[in-house]
Motif scaffolding. Structure first.
Motif, PDB file in Angstrom:
ATOM      1  N   ASP A 590       0.854  -1.126  -0.193  1.00  0.00           N
ATOM      2  CA  ASP A 590       0.004  -0.063   0.003  1.00  0.00           C
ATOM      3  C   ASP A 590       0.849   1.303  -0.088  1.00  0.00           C
ATOM      4  N   GLY A 591       0.689   2.197  -0.922  1.00  0.00           N
ATOM      5  CA  GLY A 591       1.661   3.274  -1.170  1.00  0.00           C
ATOM      6  C   GLY A 591       1.226   4.173   0.261  1.00  0.00           C
ATOM      7  N   VAL A 595       4.956   4.980   2.083  1.00  0.00           N
ATOM      8  CA  VAL A 595       5.745   6.337   2.660  1.00  0.00           C
ATOM      9  C   VAL A 595       5.728   6.639   3.827  1.00  0.00           C
ATOM     10  N   ASP A 596       4.596   6.165   4.601  1.00  0.00           N
ATOM     11  CA  ASP A 596       4.627   6.366   6.073  1.00  0.00           C
ATOM     12  C   ASP A 596       5.867   5.664   6.846  1.00  0.00           C
ATOM     13  N   SER A 597       6.134   4.378   6.365  1.00  0.00           N
ATOM     14  CA  SER A 597       7.112   3.745   7.034  1.00  0.00           C
ATOM     15  C   SER A 597       8.683   4.350   6.518  1.00  0.00           C
ATOM     16  N   LEU A 598       8.578   4.951   5.710  1.00  0.00           N
ATOM     17  CA  LEU A 598       9.882   5.774   4.926  1.00  0.00           C
ATOM     18  C   LEU A 598      10.153   7.002   5.960  1.00  0.00           C
ATOM     19  N   ALA A 599       8.960   7.705   5.878  1.00  0.00           N
ATOM     20  CA  ALA A 599       8.904   8.894   6.846  1.00  0.00           C
ATOM     21  C   ALA A 599       9.301   8.699   8.248  1.00  0.00           C
ATOM     22  N   ALA A 600       8.889   7.627   8.628  1.00  0.00           N
ATOM     23  CA  ALA A 600       9.317   7.103  10.121  1.00  0.00           C
ATOM     24  C   ALA A 600      10.787   7.003  10.117  1.00  0.00           C
ATOM     25  N   GLU A 601      11.589   6.527   9.234  1.00  0.00           N
ATOM     26  CA  GLU A 601      13.040   6.306   9.603  1.00  0.00           C
ATOM     27  C   GLU A 601      13.601   7.501   9.401  1.00  0.00           C
ATOM     28  N   ALA A 602      13.117   8.869   8.927  1.00  0.00           N
ATOM     29  CA  ALA A 602      13.608  10.269   8.845  1.00  0.00           C
ATOM     30  C   ALA A 602      14.642  10.325   7.766  1.00  0.00           C
ATOM     31  N   SER A 603      14.623   9.623   6.728  1.00  0.00           N
ATOM     32  CA  SER A 603      15.354   9.738   5.782  1.00  0.00           C
ATOM     33  C   SER A 603      14.872  10.239   4.450  1.00  0.00           C
ATOM     34  N   SER A 604      15.684  11.027   3.599  1.00  0.00           N
ATOM     35  CA  SER A 604      15.002  11.459   2.290  1.00  0.00           C
ATOM     36  C   SER A 604      15.659  10.857   1.140  1.00  0.00           C
ATOM     37  N   MET A 622     -13.248  12.740  -7.674  1.00  0.00           N
ATOM     38  CA  MET A 622     -11.659  12.586  -8.042  1.00  0.00           C
ATOM     39  C   MET A 622     -11.215  11.138  -8.034  1.00  0.00           C
ATOM     40  N   SER A 623     -10.969  10.798  -9.318  1.00  0.00           N
ATOM     41  CA  SER A 623     -10.742   9.517  -9.597  1.00  0.00           C
ATOM     42  C   SER A 623      -9.092   9.067  -9.594  1.00  0.00           C
ATOM     43  N   CYS A 624      -8.165  10.014  -9.374  1.00  0.00           N
ATOM     44  CA  CYS A 624      -7.068   9.899  -9.085  1.00  0.00           C
ATOM     45  C   CYS A 624      -6.357  10.951  -8.731  1.00  0.00           C
ATOM     46  N   PRO A 625      -5.421  11.062  -7.485  1.00  0.00           N
ATOM     47  CA  PRO A 625      -5.470   9.627  -6.891  1.00  0.00           C
ATOM     48  C   PRO A 625      -6.372   9.468  -5.796  1.00  0.00           C
ATOM     49  N   PRO A 626      -6.267   8.604  -4.870  1.00  0.00           N
ATOM     50  CA  PRO A 626      -7.553   8.406  -3.842  1.00  0.00           C
ATOM     51  C   PRO A 626      -7.307   9.628  -2.894  1.00  0.00           C
ATOM     52  N   PRO A 627      -8.314   9.906  -2.267  1.00  0.00           N
ATOM     53  CA  PRO A 627      -8.389  11.159  -1.294  1.00  0.00           C
ATOM     54  C   PRO A 627      -7.296  11.228  -0.420  1.00  0.00           C
ATOM     55  N   ALA A 628      -7.081   9.709   0.174  1.00  0.00           N
ATOM     56  CA  ALA A 628      -5.948   9.894   1.292  1.00  0.00           C
ATOM     57  C   ALA A 628      -4.595  10.370   0.813  1.00  0.00           C
ATOM     58  N   PHE A 629      -4.357  10.364  -0.272  1.00  0.00           N
ATOM     59  CA  PHE A 629      -2.950  10.615  -1.005  1.00  0.00           C
ATOM     60  C   PHE A 629      -2.689  12.053  -1.036  1.00  0.00           C
ATOM     61  N   VAL A 630      -3.822  12.822  -0.770  1.00  0.00           N
ATOM     62  CA  VAL A 630      -3.658  14.379  -0.990  1.00  0.00           C
ATOM     63  C   VAL A 630      -4.179  15.212   0.486  1.00  0.00           C
ATOM     64  N   GLU A 631      -4.172  14.136   1.305  1.00  0.00           N
ATOM     65  CA  GLU A 631      -4.353  14.863   2.779  1.00  0.00           C
ATOM     66  C   GLU A 631      -3.064  15.341   3.276  1.00  0.00           C
ATOM     67  N   LYS A 632      -3.292  16.524   3.982  1.00  0.00           N
ATOM     68  CA  LYS A 632      -2.063  17.396   4.340  1.00  0.00           C
ATOM     69  C   LYS A 632      -1.177  16.574   5.248  1.00  0.00           C
ATOM     70  N   SER A 633      -1.509  15.658   6.270  1.00  0.00           N
ATOM     71  CA  SER A 633      -0.646  15.110   6.946  1.00  0.00           C
ATOM     72  C   SER A 633       0.183  13.993   6.053  1.00  0.00           C
ATOM     73  N   LEU A 635       0.862  14.351   2.651  1.00  0.00           N
ATOM     74  CA  LEU A 635       1.785  15.238   1.737  1.00  0.00           C
ATOM     75  C   LEU A 635       3.026  15.600   2.416  1.00  0.00           C
ATOM     76  N   GLN A 636       2.735  15.718   3.818  1.00  0.00           N
ATOM     77  CA  GLN A 636       4.023  16.210   4.700  1.00  0.00           C
ATOM     78  C   GLN A 636       5.199  15.033   4.669  1.00  0.00           C
ATOM     79  N   LYS A 637       4.249  13.942   4.783  1.00  0.00           N
ATOM     80  CA  LYS A 637       5.326  12.660   4.888  1.00  0.00           C
ATOM     81  C   LYS A 637       5.993  12.269   3.504  1.00  0.00           C
ATOM     82  N   VAL A 638       5.332  12.850   2.256  1.00  0.00           N
ATOM     83  CA  VAL A 638       6.059  12.746   1.083  1.00  0.00           C
ATOM     84  C   VAL A 638       7.107  13.848   1.136  1.00  0.00           C
ATOM     85  N   ARG A 639       6.936  14.873   1.657  1.00  0.00           N
ATOM     86  CA  ARG A 639       7.980  15.915   1.598  1.00  0.00           C
ATOM     87  C   ARG A 639       9.029  15.589   2.238  1.00  0.00           C
ATOM     88  N   ALA A 640       8.694  14.674   3.551  1.00  0.00           N
ATOM     89  CA  ALA A 640       9.832  14.296   4.382  1.00  0.00           C
ATOM     90  C   ALA A 640      10.812  13.283   3.805  1.00  0.00           C
TER      91      ALA A 640
END
Length: 736
Positions: A590-591, A595-604, A622-633, A635-640
């Motif tokens: 699951d994407g 992403v959540d597991s990588l963000a927990a490792e604090a690596s970029s 919205m058919s792409c992406p699923p809404p959970a992928f554009v929630e702010k919390s 997206l902050q992990k994506v940035r991390a």
């Protein structure tokens, strides 16, 4: 991965649609279309539909109406031709629920003089007796309930019912159905063998189903006629629905016989169509009703937008054709350009020009017709030839002609190239997450063949696409050869898909994939990227075209692909030329969790992150992406997990403007630098997101950077699609 609508191979070639080669296949005469009128005397209508079955309501109705005749469901002059086929002057006729209609009187005056009329309203029976006492001495009117009639068995040759069944059968409740069956039983009792029950009806779904199932179960011959003719006469109580006549013929049952005679005659047909089941007959009647309503809407408000309709096979009940009726307001109407039919070649119904309302309007304008009916051919249906399609469709599509079109006007059938196209289903499969899917090969407009991944839950959208090139033998063809032969939509033909084929990896079919790759020019030192060591995360595999292209043209790039559906990895490797290796790894996960597991490792670890993820919830705007992928919390992990100078690229497919605006606000809060590239002819919008505004480039500067990247990618000996110009792809980029 999801591609909405159709790819455009080169945004600068948008005008090519205006230069399509339209081939006039043949001309067929059109038929005038007539529209029903609306109901009058609204003050006499009951407050509740069930009151139509009440004797008290009809007593009040006829008392307040007086002696003036009230005609439901057409007049005798409109029914004469049809009813006359089933009436003989010497027939003994029972008219049930006669009301104060002039039908019986007109029948009498034409020589049918053995007529008995019954009704539950004492008021109307008295009125009608007085009206006919001197003019029609042999006419009989009786106060009687059709549920319990005082006639001997087999008394009549004909029972005539004009609207009575509809009035009695007001809903599908058990008590109502029980009353209808009592009425049918009484009609059956008083009819002789060979006798006919003629019922004029609106054929509402529950009425139609009840009548057909009862009489077919009793072994009667069932035939249904759609009434033709002008519905705008003097009849009162007319409806914006077609009128039908059920002809139920009482025949002797053959012991142990399961043979049903179920037939339908449409307006223009003399020869009935026979059906194998009651379900198929009911569906055919519904189709006629939809057609009537569609014609009504077209003629009342032709500029209301695109109108669509499925035509189903009478044998299987499956959709065989999808029709879209579009109007071009830019065309100046004349006698010669009012109407045409455009047959879309097989497999091309998903293209923007044929698969979107905007595209179809442009098609109508470029073809030069005010009203154009486009016809899409369904997979899993066999089509012998273009001529056979025209013969099958002529009667039905001509009913959609403008009413002002002269009766003998020649109407052209159009197509692209003059053939029905080629569609070969290579494989069928089922995914636990995506449901049933198919792999099909279709012929494009330039003699190229394309491979499509289609999820049958959304069969009009191409989920993944690749161009085929002749030459190498694709391993998926050998592995699934027997399945391919069994599932092919059409038998093998000389022009079928080439037996030896491979995926053209230099060609990105999807315009949004082209924009996503072009967005990599925002990375530092784009001229060095083809040889640079950098890391990319792609969430959403599909057919694998996007990560495969990056792997092949960025020679040192390491790519992690995250795909939640294991079936898609098999699809990509067997059918789309995808092959994981050291620099191209696939993670079945699951994407969100990945992403959540990588963000927990604090690596970029990533220089670029790409989201191309299909939502399985078709109810969302919205058919792409699923809404959970554009929630702010999230997206902050994506940035991390993205390097400071990295880029996040999102394929957004959102038809809800408010939801899209909310997504853009959230993205800007997370990534201060945001570019948008809308894909012409598609709903897709590619968003290029970065963390640092100091790297901001104006759109013209971004094009220059794209030119630098393309020059570096076009290495000697490396194939490059000449229509893929990165600078052109980014020409329409906007800084948000």
């Amino acid at each position: 991965m999801r591609m909405e609508k159709e790819r455009k191979e080169d945004p600068k070639k948008a005008d090519r649609w205006r230069h399509f080669r339209y081939v006039i296949l043949s001309h067929k005469p059109s038929f005038p279309v007539l529209v029903a009128v609306t109901m009058e005397e609204l003050q006499l209508l009951p407050r509740r539909v069930r009151d139509f079955a009440s004797s008290d309501y009809w007593e009040r109705f006829f008392r307040e109406r007086g002696g003036r005749a009230f005609e439901w469901y057409r007049e005798w002059k409109e029914l004469r031709t049809l009813l006359g086929r089933y009436l003989r002057p010497r027939d003994s006729i029972l008219v049930v629920g006669c009301g104060n209609s002039e039908l019986s009187e007109q029948l009498y005056d034409e020589g049918y003089q053995d007529i008995i009329n019954v009704d539950i309203s004492e008021v109307v029976v008295k009125q009608m007796k007085q009206r006919s006492a001197h003019l029609r001495p042999k006419m009989t009117y009786m106060l009687m309930d059709v549920l319990q009639m005082n006639f001997p068995d087999e008394r009549f040759q004909v029972v005539l019912d004009k609207g009575t069944l509809d009035a009695l059968l007001t809903d599908g409740e058990d008590t109502t159905l029980s009353r209808a069956e009592r009425m049918f039983a009484e009609i059956s009792r008083v009819l002789q063998f060979g006798g006919r029950y003629l019922c004029v009806s609106l054929a509402q779904a529950h009425v139609l189903k009840t009548a057909i199932e009862y009489f077919s179960r009793e072994g009667w011959m069932v035939r249904i006629h759609q009434v033709s003719g002008n519905a705008s006469g003097t009849s009162e109580g007319e409806f914006a629905l077609p009128i039908f006549v059920y002809v139920m013929t009482k025949i002797r049952q053959v012991p142990d016989s399961a043979l049903y005679i179920l037939e339908l005659c449409s307006e223009a047909q003399d020869k009935p169509i026979r059906f194998k089941s009651t379900e198929h007959l009911i569906e055919a009647v519904k189709e006629r009703q939809q057609y009537f309503l569609l014609r009504n809407q077209l003629n009342k408000n032709p500029n209301s937008g695109t109108i669509s309709l499925d035509l189903c096979s009478k044998d299987t009940g499956q959709a065989r054709y999808t029709l879209h009726v579009v109007h071009s307001l830019t065309v100046k109407v004349s006698c010669d350009n009012q109407f045409a039919i455009f047959i879309i070649p097989q497999g091309r119904e998903t293209e923007w020009l044929f698969g979107t309302e905007e595209g179809r309007k442009q098609l109508a304008a470029s073809a030069g017709f005010w009203r154009l009916v486009t016809v899409a051919l369904h997979r899993d249906q066999h089509y012998a030839s273009m001529g056979a399609i025209q013969a099958e469709l002529s009667e039905k599509v001509m009913e959609l002609a403008p009413p002002a079109l002269p009766a003998q006007q020649q109407v052209p059938f159009l197509s692209v190239g003059g053939d029905i196209g080629i569609r070969t289903i290579q494989h069928r499969g089922t995914s636990p997450l995506s449901g049933q899917y198919i792999i099909e090969d279709v012929k494009g407009d330039d003699a190229h063949y394309f491979r499509h991944l289609i999820f049958l839950s959304n069969r009009n959208v191409v989920q993944s696409e690749a161009r085929l090139s002749s030459g190498g033998s694709h391993k998926g063809n050998k592995k699934h050869k027997k399945k391919k032969e069994a599932a092919s939509g059409n038998p093998a033909e000389p022009s079928a898909v080439p037996a030896r084929q491979s995926i053209d990896k230099s060609f990105l079919c999807c315009a949004h994939h082209r924009a996503m790759v072009a967005g990599l020019c925002l990375l530092k030192n784009p001229e060095c990227l083809p040889e640079a060591l950098f890391h990319v995360l792609v969430v959403g595999l599909g057919g694998g075209s996007l990560p495969l292209f990056i792997h092949d043209y960025f020679l040192q790039c390491c790519i992690d692909v995250v795909e939640i559906d294991p079936a898609m990895l098999e699809v990509a490797t067997c059918w789309f030329g995808f092959l994981p290796e050291d620099r191209l790894k696939v993670h079945i996960a699951d994407g969100l969790i990945y992403v959540d597991s990588l963000a927990a490792e604090a690596s970029s670890p990533y220089d670029a992150i790409m989201f191309d993820i299909d939502s399985k919830d078709s109810a969302l705007g919205m058919s792409c992406p699923p809404p959970a992928f554009v929630e702010k919390s999230f997206l902050q992990k994506v940035r991390a997990i993205l390097k400071t100078e990295g880029i996040f690229i999102l394929n957004l497919v959102c038809r809800d403007t408010l939801l899209r605006d909310a997504v853009l606000v959230t993205l800007r809060e997370t990534f201060p630098l945001l570019y948008s590239r809308r894909i012409e002819g598609e709903v897709n919008e590619i968003l290029l997101c970065q963390q640092e505004t100091r790297h901001k480039l104006l759109p013209v500067e971004l094009q220059g950077t794209a030119q630098v990247l393309q020059k570096a990618l076009q290495q000697p000996g490396q194939a490059w699609d000449s229509t893929y110009v990165l600078a052109d792809v980014l020409e329409a980029v906007r800084l948000m």
